[in-house]
Structure formats: C-alpha cells, structure tokens
Design an enzyme around this catalytic site. Sequence first.
Site: not given
Ligand SMILES: Cc1ncc(C[n+]2csc(CCOP(=O)(O)OP(=O)(O)O)c2C)c(N)n1
Lengths: 359, 325
Positions: B58, B60, B82, B129
């Site tokens: 994760l 970018e 995303q 978003h």
């Molecule tokens: C900078 C960014 N990239 C992508 C997203 C889309 N997104 C939202 S939640 C998520 C996953 C997050 O996973 P984690 O950090 O493990 O937290 P969890 O949801 O498991 O609590 C993503 C990729 C985002 N919100 N922010």
Amino acid sequence: MSARAVVSKNRPVAMQRQVLQPDGKLVDGAQPMEEEFLLEALRWMMKSRLYDHRVIGLQRQGQFGVYSPGMGQEASIVGSAMAVDPARDWMVPQYRELMASVHHGLPLEVISSQYLGKIGPARIPEGVKVLPTQVAIAAQLPQATGLAWGLKLRGEDSVVIAYIGDGGSSEGDFHEGLNLAGVTKAPIVFFLSNNQWAISTSRRVQTATRSFALRAAGYGFDGVEVDGNDVMAVYAATRAAVDKARKGGGPSLVEATTYRMSFHNTTDNPSRYQDPKDYEEAKTRDPIERVQKYLASIGLWDGKKDEAWTEELREENDRALKLAAEAQPPNPDDVFANVYQDPPLRIVRQRSELAGGQR
Amino acid sequence: MPQRNIVEAINSALTDEMQADQRVMVLGLDVGKLGGVFRTTSGLIEKFGSERVVDTPLAEASIVGASLGLALAGMVPVAEIQFLGFTAQAFHQIGPQLGKYRQRSRGRYHCQVTIRAPFGGGIRSPEFHSDAVEAQFVQAPGIKIVMPSNPYDAKGLLIEAIRDPDPVLFCEPDRLYRSGKAEVPDGAYTVPFGKASLVREGDNVTLVAWSAAVELCLRAADALAADGISAAVLDLRTLVPLDVETLCTQVAKTGRCVVVHEAPLSAGFGAEVSATLMEEIFYDLDAPVMRVGAFDVPFPAASLEDHYLPSLDRVVKAVKRTMES
Ligand SMILES: Cc1ncc(C[n+]2csc(CCOP(=O)(O)OP(=O)(O)O)c2C)c(N)n1
Ligand SMILES: [Mg+2]
C-alpha cells in the site's frame, strides 16, 4: 506477561506476548489484569462488537454510511485505549478503531453522526483529545509525531497514541513519521493493528519482514509484538510503552497481531479473496470469548450476565444512534463551512449563489 | 457488436493488450484476486498470472516510481492508483519524475507508463475518493491526460495510452462505470489522443466537457431543447493534448460556450479552455465564455456532494445567461 511462539495460518511463526490463551486460561506465570479492570475491558469490547452489528444492519438499509467494522480486533481497540489517559493524552485514529476514540471521550453519538453525513453534530467537542478519523492511509503518522514533539516542546505531561494498519505500514508517511519520532524522541506510541488484511491484500504482500515490530529498530526505538486478541497483553504492552514515553524514553511501536473478522468495509466482499478457513481459525481466537471464558472460570461470568450486559449495551448504543439520527441534518450551506476563517470574496459569492442569490 | 459498460471496456482493453504484448503488466492495490475495488481488473490474474498482475504494498509513490523503473527495464506497466485523490501520495513520482524523465535524460530514456485512476463524485464515497484533481497534472508537463466519458472511448483510449511511448494519466469516471452499456468491439482498436468528439450537434451554444461531466451536459442539452435552446456537446476526451482546432471551430459555429467540469472552478481546466477561446476566436464569440465547476472548497462530506458538484440546474442557468448576452 510472557513471550511465546504462536503459529497462525496467515503469518509465519513469531514471538508474541500473551497473558490469556485462546482457551481462556492464563499463560503460566502471567499476571492477570485486576478483575474490575478486566470487566470494564470486556464491557467495552462487547459494546464495540454490538455497535458494529447494529450499524452494519443500518447501513444495509441505507441508514448509515460506508463503515469499517472492528470485529475481531476488539482487544486491540480497547486494550490500547485503556492504556492512555483521556485527560492528558492524545489519540490519533485511522478509521477502524472507532470505539477507542469513544473510550477516549469522543461521544458515540458524535462519531455516529459523522457516518450519517452530519456536519455540526459531528464536530469533536472541546476538551476531547482526539483527532478526526483519517482516511488517507498513514497521513496521520507524521502529524501525530509533530503533535507529540510539540507537546514535549511545550513541556506537557502528555503522550500520543497513533493508530495504523498493516497496510498503512507500507506508505512513505509511515517511515517518515516513525523516523522523525525517533530523531525527536517524541512521546508517542505507534499502535499497529496487524489484522492481516488491507482490503484484499494479505499482510504478506506488505512486507518481507517477519514482524512489523522489528522495524522499530531501524528508527532507533523499541518495537514489541503482542497477541492483539488478548486484551490483557495489549493493555500491558501499550501501557509500558506509554509510561516509557511519559518518562522521556521516546517512541515505541506496538504491533498487535489480530484478525479482521469481517469485511474491509460495507462495500467489500471478502469471499472473492479470503479463505473461509482463515476466518474459522480466527474465530477460535476470538478476543471476547476468551475473556468471558476466563471470567467464567473464576465465577464472574455466566449466560445470565451475558444476556443482561448485551441488553444494556444495545440500549446504550441505540440511545447514541438515536441522538445521532435526530441531530441537525446537513444544510447545503455547510458545503462552505469551516474552510477558511475569513473566506475570500469569490467563495462568499459562490456561497450566495448556492443559496439561490445572484452569482 | 458486443455491449459493454466502462468497467468491461477497460477490462477488455487490458486483456487484449496483455494478450498481444508480453511486456504489458498491471500493478496496484487489490488488482489481483479482488480484481480491483471496482472490478476493472477482474479475471486478469487468472489469465496472466501473478507476475503480470501484481498486488503491491500500500504505497502509491512506489507503484508509480517502480513503474518508471519497470519501463526503463523494458516492461510496459499499467499502474492503478485506487482513487485519483491518492495520486497525492505519488505526486513527486508523477509530475516531476515521470513527466520530466525524457527531458532529464536528454532523450536517452522514455517512460511508457500508463496510470489508471477512478475519480469523481456522485457515488457517496468516503473522503478523498472523489477529488477531481486532473488540472493539477496539466501543470506537470510531459504527461498526457486522458478523460474518457463512455465505454467505446474508454477501451480505445486505454489501448492508445498503453501503446504511447510517453506517460499517460488515464482518469476513469467511477460514477459512470456501470451506468450504461454501449457497443464496444472485441479485439484491439484505438481512439487517437487530441481529437475531441462532438457528441451532440446544436446551433446556439456549445457545452464543452470531459469525463462524467459529458453525461451532465447531455442531460442539460435535453433540458435546454425543451426551452428552445439548441446546445451542442463537445467531449474533449483528452486534456493533454488539447484539440484546439476542433474546440475553436465548434465554438465559433455557435458563438457561445459554457465549459463544465467537476473540479473546483478556480484554475480548473475550464480556465484553460476559456483562455484558449479568447486568444483564438475572440471575434467569433457572441458572449463571454462561461464556466460551471464545483465550488472553490474541498470536496465535502458525501451527504453534501449534490450541492457541491455542478448540477443540471447550474448548467442550464449558465447557458441561459450566455444566451441573454
Ligand atoms: C493513501 C491511500 N491509499 C489507498 C486508500 C484506499 N484504502 C482504504 S483502506 C485501505 C487498506 C488499509 O489497510 P490497513 O492499513 O491494513 O488498515 P485496515 O483497513 O486493515 O484497518 C486502502 C488501500 C486510502 N484510503 N488511502
Ligand atoms: Mg489491515
């Protein structure tokens, strides 16, 4: 608290601190929480799970916004929140640890109203030391470091706890935030909820390291890995990190190993990527049942108590949800609220255009 | 001919290009088993394997930076961010790096990289978003900016993007992803960059738009027709390169123009369109060029997005004002 090797399907062998085993028995030689304190922890964990169930239901009926439940992670959410002091410490959330913010003083009706699209009623009340939920993953971490650093410069007796996920650990902001915290010896605890998933992406994709906690060494501070489904262990590890920070010992990274026992959020469908066996296995490590079993073994828990508490907590949650639903609905003019203290004239004109005036 | 919505059209473009060219690969968050949060990459990992369809950590900046490096190594990466709002986390790798690499290397290297990203309001997304930040990239020269509004263009423009030797930012209107199907051929075809498309003829005024705002302008044209105003709708399709010629010829015909976009008004791409018309065809204009955009405030809570985004009513009003002058 003792360290023991735990093997779980979705992760390699790691050394995790644990107090209470999944079967509700204490680890040999481990020091349990005081009973009163443990009952309080259980109450918050049950409240969190009941709230999740309730609002997922509401969301399905179109009466709640996109929501990321904390199911399966209640021990991490509650154990970490109980380790900080709402009167002087600051909490910097991501989005999944909703009940931690509530424990820290953010009224449940306030945060609920945010999910109902409210504006004014969703404002964090004065005096509550909680920052807004963060959706831009990991953006909160350098900010949290700055907050902790500033509190230190101001001579305050405060510690910051900042939440981050396994996915969030990959962002540049994670590295930059933790690195700066190490350099400034900021009084901060980075609480990493390793729930094994970032939407559909397994934690194994995020990093080749065996444990996220190990990374702390690279920033010059301590990292500990704790069984994130064991509220006693989470509390003890976080509390130790908080005490250390308060004494001037600088930052820590606490990795709570847990499992997201639900979807990523209400728009997600895990059946596309998750092995149902992983979920079944996670259920055997349920953080709430574990405490209930232990309390039952010392005569403090039974079915009747369970029923009574469930009923009480449901009512408590529903009262908050009712307040949130009845709170002032958003007004079109709120589009312009809280952007500038003194809005530029052009925006003032746009505001009156939206209100139906001349542009 | 097969009918496809935008999601299916994009999936079809990726499938065709990956089949035709072993170097083409897809990388980003959740693009593998999940098939992307909107399912645009659905089925690709099953067809092409996890070396060419890659779930990344994760981060970018590393998705884009690594795409640049992959391209230098001879791969043809199609990166997915995303949501367009999260290009902020990669901005330094896009504008200053991807956009400048050919120049920085004195022409020795180029970056055949496509970045795909959904964006736009109207679907009650969480914070960040929906942000329509396309104009920010117009200020990062060296990158082409593609904004399809319909399934046919989405497929043809994406294939053109993947084959383009220079970096392309390909912005997908998530509100229209599944809103309707259109004829989209099987097999590869391209839609050239820099060719605006007149999606509706009209005599009195030209509505200029791109991406999801085209759909809004088509609805506005219907509403205006009921009031006896004949509005043409011009879909720019790409902001860089901008089809100055079609834009000017078309607007000169109607003498009146309203530009509509989802991005905030100030310094949105509408300003560029308006300034270009002033410079090129000032004496053919019968009225000042008007702009309708979102207000100059950050994208609000989802509950307020309908008030923030350009509405049918605001477009119709703007057209009526140009008709009066
Ligand atoms: C900078 C960014 N990239 C992508 C997203 C889309 N997104 C939202 S939640 C998520 C996953 C997050 O996973 P984690 O950090 O493990 O937290 P969890 O949801 O498991 O609590 C993503 C990729 C985002 N919100 N922010
Ligand atoms: Mg996670």
